[in-house]
Design an enzyme around this catalytic site. Sequence first.
Site, mmCIF file in Angstrom:
data_model
loop_
_atom_site.group_PDB
_atom_site.id
_atom_site.type_symbol
_atom_site.label_atom_id
_atom_site.label_comp_id
_atom_site.label_asym_id
_atom_site.label_seq_id
_atom_site.Cartn_x
_atom_site.Cartn_y
_atom_site.Cartn_z
ATOM 1 N N HIS A 130 0.796 -1.230 0.000
ATOM 2 C CA HIS A 130 0.000 0.000 0.000
ATOM 3 C C HIS A 130 0.835 1.291 0.000
ATOM 4 C CE1 HIS A 130 -3.441 -2.459 0.195
ATOM 5 N NE2 HIS A 130 -3.604 -2.544 1.488
ATOM 6 N N HIS A 201 -9.433 2.264 0.502
ATOM 7 C CA HIS A 201 -9.395 1.130 1.424
ATOM 8 C C HIS A 201 -10.486 1.224 2.490
ATOM 9 C CE1 HIS A 201 -7.665 -2.163 3.661
ATOM 10 N NE2 HIS A 201 -6.664 -2.262 2.815
ATOM 11 N N GLU A 339 -11.520 -3.499 -2.761
ATOM 12 C CA GLU A 339 -10.578 -2.479 -3.259
ATOM 13 C C GLU A 339 -10.422 -2.674 -4.756
ATOM 14 O OE1 GLU A 339 -6.981 -3.148 -0.745
ATOM 15 O OE2 GLU A 339 -8.445 -4.230 0.438
HETATM 16 C C1 BGC Z 1 -4.593 -6.386 2.169
HETATM 17 C C2 BGC Z 1 -4.433 -7.145 3.451
HETATM 18 C C3 BGC Z 1 -3.909 -6.197 4.461
HETATM 19 C C4 BGC Z 1 -4.851 -5.047 4.586
HETATM 20 C C5 BGC Z 1 -4.298 -4.048 5.545
HETATM 21 C C6 BGC Z 1 -5.539 -5.286 2.369
HETATM 22 O O1 BGC Z 1 -5.674 -4.548 1.212
HETATM 23 O O2 BGC Z 1 -5.013 -7.231 1.136
HETATM 24 O O3 BGC Z 1 -3.567 -8.221 3.317
HETATM 25 O O4 BGC Z 1 -3.719 -6.799 5.692
HETATM 26 O O5 BGC Z 1 -5.033 -4.435 3.367
HETATM 27 O O6 BGC Z 1 -5.269 -3.382 6.152
#
Ligand code: BGC
Length: 374
Positions: A130, A201, A339
């Site tokens: 991310h 998210h 997402e």
């Molecule tokens: C991921 C997860 C991760 C989470 C974090 C998601 O987009 O796929 O693996 O733990 O984000 O909040």
Amino acid sequence: MKLSIFILFVAIAFGACNQKNSNLTIKPEAFHQLIDGQQVDLFVLKNKNGIEIAVTNYGGRVVSLLVPDKNGKMEDVVLGYDSLDGYLKADEEYFGASIGRYGNRIAKGTFKLDSIEYKLAINNTPNSLHGGVKGFCKKVWGVTQKAENELELVLVSLDMDEGYPGELQVTMNYKLTDNNEFVITYKAESSKPTVLNLTNHSYFNLHGAGNGDVMDHLLQLNADKYTPVDSTLIPTGNIDPAAGTPFDFTKPVAIGARIKDQNEQLRFGLGYDHNFVINKADEKALALAGSVYEPQSGRYMEVFTTEPGVQFYCGNFLKGINLGKQGKPYKYRTAFCLETQHFPDSPNHPDFPSVVLRPGQIYNSECIYKFSVK
Ligand code: BGC
């Protein structure tokens, strides 16, 4: 100068009238703070049906989203905190966050573009997740409230920010329509060849944030295929059929129905944490990614996107340690994320749809979360 005073006046006027007829429990004052010398605040979008979305320009985060149930009762359906401090102090769960430059994982935090190797921070051992240590979710975005139902957020990410090449100019627009659609559009340009994969998210619970788990929510995904992962959640490179596996959501199924099945992919993800390949003839067309129905409240959410994939994650890492809005703990699997995105680790998978953005090209992406009742 005059124009900026006018914009400020319009923003304050909208803010003031927004607060008068609001069902929001969070207080805008709790978000009024300077970070890195930049003003952070809370902004509210409203439509004529009483839907309200609160957004902070810290990380472009969706803080609160009030939608009615079948009896018209409003409930906040996204996870988040009551104050900016909540976001600053808690372990990063990316609640409501704008994710960039790269949503999802890049294997071992490295990729090659035009024969140059780039190294990113490893913030999710052994991978980069991310956008790295200070991704877009931790930056203060410039913000303009364009109307009662529309917000524009802008960000300049400098060349080599978090290890990514090119100075990137990003414009993100949040709009709440009278059809109860929350429309997110992204536009970006880069000064050098780079990779980009922006997403939002938000964690949803259609019972209301903090009101139990989401195992009873019925999920349908417009996806015959998904991208299986290794034990570090990096795609193997295969694109597998979902039919005959717990990943077949082509018909509505409760999220919890098969989550405990003996299945290597569910073991790797600790549940669902996978990218689904959206069925569409034209990769860039706006198409339905999926929908979620919560039978008790009757709340129904559809997700549309121009992206080729959607990450379905169901809060397997939530632990309930940090208290969310109104002091409620967000426990294990009490929310799901959808997402919209390009596939994880695409820079290292030439066969996946390309995430390369070159100077002169314009990155465009759209995601719509649409709310109704059944
Ligand atoms: C991921 C997860 C991760 C989470 C974090 C998601 O987009 O796929 O693996 O733990 O984000 O909040």
